[in-house]
Write a protein that holds these residues in place. Sequence first.
Motif, PDB file in Angstrom:
ATOM      1  N   LYS A 138       0.834  -1.211   0.000  1.00 21.61           N
ATOM      2  CA  LYS A 138       0.000   0.000   0.000  1.00 21.61           C
ATOM      3  C   LYS A 138       0.871   1.264   0.000  1.00 21.61           C
ATOM      4  CE  LYS A 138      -4.076   1.914   2.264  1.00 21.61           C
ATOM      5  NZ  LYS A 138      -3.891   2.565   3.562  1.00 21.61           N
ATOM      6  N   GLY A 139       1.777   1.348   0.943  1.00 25.66           N
ATOM      7  CA  GLY A 139       2.693   2.473   1.023  1.00 25.66           C
ATOM      8  C   GLY A 139       2.040   3.777   1.438  1.00 25.66           C
ATOM      9  N   PRO A 140       2.705   4.902   1.290  1.00 21.65           N
ATOM     10  CA  PRO A 140       4.059   4.953   0.751  1.00 21.65           C
ATOM     11  C   PRO A 140       5.115   4.408   1.711  1.00 21.65           C
ATOM     12  CG  PRO A 140       3.384   7.145   1.473  1.00 21.65           C
ATOM     13  CD  PRO A 140       2.182   6.254   1.631  1.00 21.65           C
ATOM     14  N   TRP A 141       4.790   4.340   3.013  1.00 20.22           N
ATOM     15  CA  TRP A 141       5.784   3.865   3.985  1.00 20.22           C
ATOM     16  C   TRP A 141       5.260   2.612   4.668  1.00 20.22           C
ATOM     17  CZ3 TRP A 141       9.542   6.492   2.223  1.00 20.22           C
ATOM     18  CH2 TRP A 141       9.380   7.821   1.843  1.00 20.22           C
ATOM     19  N   LEU A 142       6.078   2.016   5.507  1.00 19.57           N
ATOM     20  CA  LEU A 142       5.667   0.795   6.214  1.00 19.57           C
ATOM     21  C   LEU A 142       4.398   1.015   7.023  1.00 19.57           C
ATOM     22  CD1 LEU A 142       9.063  -0.526   7.590  1.00 19.57           C
ATOM     23  CD2 LEU A 142       7.464  -1.838   6.181  1.00 19.57           C
ATOM     24  N   LEU A 143       4.280   2.211   7.620  1.00 17.62           N
ATOM     25  CA  LEU A 143       3.123   2.515   8.454  1.00 17.62           C
ATOM     26  C   LEU A 143       2.151   3.421   7.708  1.00 17.62           C
ATOM     27  CD1 LEU A 143       5.062   3.087  11.824  1.00 17.62           C
ATOM     28  CD2 LEU A 143       3.997   0.980  10.991  1.00 17.62           C
ATOM     29  N   GLY A 144       2.054   3.232   6.415  1.00 21.22           N
ATOM     30  CA  GLY A 144       1.122   4.030   5.619  1.00 21.22           C
ATOM     31  C   GLY A 144       1.670   5.426   5.350  1.00 21.22           C
ATOM     32  N   GLU A 145       0.918   6.431   5.760  1.00 19.59           N
ATOM     33  CA  GLU A 145       1.324   7.817   5.468  1.00 19.59           C
ATOM     34  C   GLU A 145       2.435   8.304   6.402  1.00 19.59           C
ATOM     35  OE1 GLU A 145       0.272   9.592   2.876  1.00 19.59           O
ATOM     36  OE2 GLU A 145      -0.933   7.844   2.314  1.00 19.59           O
ATOM     37  N   ASN A 146       2.699   7.548   7.479  1.00 17.37           N
ATOM     38  CA  ASN A 146       3.653   8.011   8.495  1.00 17.37           C
ATOM     39  C   ASN A 146       5.048   7.438   8.281  1.00 17.37           C
ATOM     40  OD1 ASN A 146       0.863   8.159   9.803  1.00 17.37           O
ATOM     41  ND2 ASN A 146       2.171   9.374  11.180  1.00 17.37           N
ATOM     42  N   PHE A 147       5.952   8.269   7.816  1.00 20.94           N
ATOM     43  CA  PHE A 147       7.355   7.857   7.737  1.00 20.94           C
ATOM     44  C   PHE A 147       7.881   7.764   9.167  1.00 20.94           C
ATOM     45  CE2 PHE A 147      11.892   8.802   7.624  1.00 20.94           C
ATOM     46  CZ  PHE A 147      12.327   7.916   6.656  1.00 20.94           C
ATOM     47  N   SER A 148       8.667   6.725   9.464  1.00 16.37           N
ATOM     48  CA  SER A 148       9.178   6.557  10.834  1.00 16.37           C
ATOM     49  C   SER A 148      10.598   6.003  10.813  1.00 16.37           C
ATOM     50  CB  SER A 148       8.279   5.610  11.630  1.00 16.37           C
ATOM     51  OG  SER A 148       8.510   4.276  11.218  1.00 16.37           O
ATOM     52  N   ALA A 149      11.184   5.935  12.013  1.00 20.09           N
ATOM     53  CA  ALA A 149      12.532   5.370  12.135  1.00 20.09           C
ATOM     54  C   ALA A 149      12.556   3.907  11.703  1.00 20.09           C
ATOM     55  CB  ALA A 149      13.033   5.513  13.571  1.00 20.09           C
ATOM     56  N   ALA A 150      11.403   3.224  11.736  1.00 17.98           N
ATOM     57  CA  ALA A 150      11.367   1.835  11.250  1.00 17.98           C
ATOM     58  C   ALA A 150      11.658   1.798   9.751  1.00 17.98           C
ATOM     59  CB  ALA A 150      10.006   1.206  11.552  1.00 17.98           C
ATOM     60  N   ASP A 151      11.204   2.815   9.007  1.00 14.22           N
ATOM     61  CA  ASP A 151      11.526   2.859   7.573  1.00 14.22           C
ATOM     62  C   ASP A 151      13.038   2.982   7.381  1.00 14.22           C
ATOM     63  OD1 ASP A 151       8.938   2.842   6.092  1.00 14.22           O
ATOM     64  OD2 ASP A 151       8.537   4.575   7.373  1.00 14.22           O
ATOM     65  N   ILE A 152      13.676   3.737   8.253  1.00 11.61           N
ATOM     66  CA  ILE A 152      15.126   3.929   8.123  1.00 11.61           C
ATOM     67  C   ILE A 152      15.836   2.594   8.337  1.00 11.61           C
ATOM     68  CG2 ILE A 152      17.124   5.060   9.171  1.00 11.61           C
ATOM     69  CD1 ILE A 152      15.267   7.493   9.673  1.00 11.61           C
ATOM     70  N   ALA A 153      15.431   1.860   9.389  1.00 11.14           N
ATOM     71  CA  ALA A 153      16.069   0.572   9.681  1.00 11.14           C
ATOM     72  C   ALA A 153      15.788  -0.439   8.565  1.00 11.14           C
ATOM     73  CB  ALA A 153      15.566   0.043  11.019  1.00 11.14           C
ATOM     74  N   ILE A 154      14.533  -0.531   8.140  1.00 12.29           N
ATOM     75  CA  ILE A 154      14.154  -1.532   7.126  1.00 12.29           C
ATOM     76  C   ILE A 154      14.711  -1.172   5.746  1.00 12.29           C
ATOM     77  CG2 ILE A 154      12.181  -2.429   5.804  1.00 12.29           C
ATOM     78  CD1 ILE A 154      12.308  -3.790   8.474  1.00 12.29           C
ATOM     79  N   ALA A 155      14.539   0.068   5.347  1.00 13.33           N
ATOM     80  CA  ALA A 155      14.972   0.445   3.988  1.00 13.33           C
ATOM     81  C   ALA A 155      16.488   0.357   3.852  1.00 13.33           C
ATOM     82  CB  ALA A 155      14.482   1.849   3.643  1.00 13.33           C
ATOM     83  N   SER A 156      17.212   0.643   4.923  1.00 16.32           N
ATOM     84  CA  SER A 156      18.679   0.534   4.834  1.00 16.32           C
ATOM     85  C   SER A 156      19.063  -0.917   4.561  1.00 16.32           C
ATOM     86  CB  SER A 156      19.341   1.015   6.138  1.00 16.32           C
ATOM     87  OG  SER A 156      19.001   2.363   6.392  1.00 16.32           O
ATOM     88  N   GLY A 157      18.443  -1.859   5.283  1.00 11.24           N
ATOM     89  CA  GLY A 157      18.735  -3.278   5.066  1.00 11.24           C
ATOM     90  C   GLY A 157      18.294  -3.741   3.683  1.00 11.24           C
ATOM     91  N   LEU A 158      17.104  -3.291   3.285  1.00 11.35           N
ATOM     92  CA  LEU A 158      16.568  -3.689   1.972  1.00 11.35           C
ATOM     93  C   LEU A 158      17.438  -3.137   0.836  1.00 11.35           C
ATOM     94  CD1 LEU A 158      14.122  -5.230   0.808  1.00 11.35           C
ATOM     95  CD2 LEU A 158      12.922  -3.037   0.668  1.00 11.35           C
ATOM     96  N   ASN A 159      17.901  -1.920   1.030  1.00  9.97           N
ATOM     97  CA  ASN A 159      18.764  -1.287   0.032  1.00  9.97           C
ATOM     98  C   ASN A 159      20.061  -2.088  -0.150  1.00  9.97           C
ATOM     99  OD1 ASN A 159      19.000   0.924  -1.780  1.00  9.97           O
ATOM    100  ND2 ASN A 159      20.519   1.863  -0.407  1.00  9.97           N
ATOM    101  N   PHE A 160      20.636  -2.533   0.987  1.00  9.58           N
ATOM    102  CA  PHE A 160      21.844  -3.371   0.919  1.00  9.58           C
ATOM    103  C   PHE A 160      21.531  -4.662   0.169  1.00  9.58           C
ATOM    104  CE2 PHE A 160      23.824  -0.933   4.416  1.00  9.58           C
ATOM    105  CZ  PHE A 160      25.144  -0.937   4.001  1.00  9.58           C
ATOM    106  N   ALA A 161      20.402  -5.311   0.548  1.00  4.81           N
ATOM    107  CA  ALA A 161      20.080  -6.634   0.004  1.00  4.81           C
ATOM    108  C   ALA A 161      19.753  -6.581  -1.485  1.00  4.81           C
ATOM    109  CB  ALA A 161      18.903  -7.237   0.769  1.00  4.81           C
ATOM    110  N   VAL A 162      18.963  -5.575  -1.859  1.00  3.80           N
ATOM    111  CA  VAL A 162      18.399  -5.563  -3.215  1.00  3.80           C
ATOM    112  C   VAL A 162      19.233  -4.730  -4.195  1.00  3.80           C
ATOM    113  CG1 VAL A 162      16.401  -4.713  -4.507  1.00  3.80           C
ATOM    114  CG2 VAL A 162      16.050  -6.046  -2.444  1.00  3.80           C
ATOM    115  N   ARG A 163      19.705  -3.581  -3.726  1.00  2.00           N
ATOM    116  CA  ARG A 163      20.364  -2.674  -4.679  1.00  2.00           C
ATOM    117  C   ARG A 163      21.890  -2.734  -4.606  1.00  2.00           C
ATOM    118  NH1 ARG A 163      16.224   2.484  -5.455  1.00  2.00           N
ATOM    119  NH2 ARG A 163      14.697   1.164  -6.536  1.00  2.00           N
ATOM    120  N   LEU A 164      22.447  -2.680  -3.391  1.00  2.00           N
ATOM    121  CA  LEU A 164      23.907  -2.600  -3.311  1.00  2.00           C
ATOM    122  C   LEU A 164      24.560  -3.953  -3.559  1.00  2.00           C
ATOM    123  CD1 LEU A 164      24.285  -0.099  -0.313  1.00  2.00           C
ATOM    124  CD2 LEU A 164      24.311   0.359  -2.760  1.00  2.00           C
TER     125      LEU A 164
END
Length: 196
Positions: A138-164
């Motif tokens: 659904k997005g845009p963030w893990l918690l819907g409209e609320n960007f949070s520190a969880a997005d920072i933790a998750i997206a950093s790991g996902l970025n390493f796994a998928v892109r880097l």
Amino acid sequence: MMQLYWCPRTRSFSALWLMEETGVPYERVLIDISKGAQKTPEYLSVNPMGKVPALRDGDATLAEAPAICAYVAERYPQAKLAPGDPMRAKYLQWLFFATGCIEPAMVQLATKIEMNPTSAGWGDATRVFDVLDAALAKGPWLLGENFSAADIAIASGLNFAVRLFKMAPSRASFDRYLDACAARPAFQRASVIAAG
Ligand SMILES: N[C@@H](CCC(=O)N[C@@H](CS)C(=O)NCC(=O)O)C(=O)O
């Protein structure tokens, strides 16, 4: 002022991104892991694991990237990175998912070690990325409209796994999510810093 112990091109990225999102001044202390700076007695007194990132806040020190995310988000409520109830429940779940599930899934993909998915805390890599895919549908963030520190933790790991490191195949939801993260000015500032 908080001091962030960091090193370019490492897991320090999430902590850098977080500090940049807060907009609060902080001091960066370079721990050059290529030169063994993480093994000095002085740094081991901050993080006995001898790893970056770590954080000092007055007399308090802590390590482990998601813990730093949670701590700083609570310390600076004005940054709105730590949601209250009822979103706090899922917020905590995703913070722990970052190193509890994504990290071991990446290690499993890299090493191809077979584990019984019932015993392995993360199940298996497919399950981890399927669950994340569904959460980001659904997005845009893990918690819907609320960007949070969880997005920072998750997206950093996902970025390493998928892109880097391209360990896991990307998916439409991951692409959209990581593009949205990369468009954030704080992410971009952190990327410049993290490049060294
Ligand atoms: N579990 C830690 C992992 C931190 C970590 O592994 N950092 C690596 C760099 S990406 C490191 O400092 N390695 C230096 C060493 O182990 O000597 C976290 O999530 O913060």
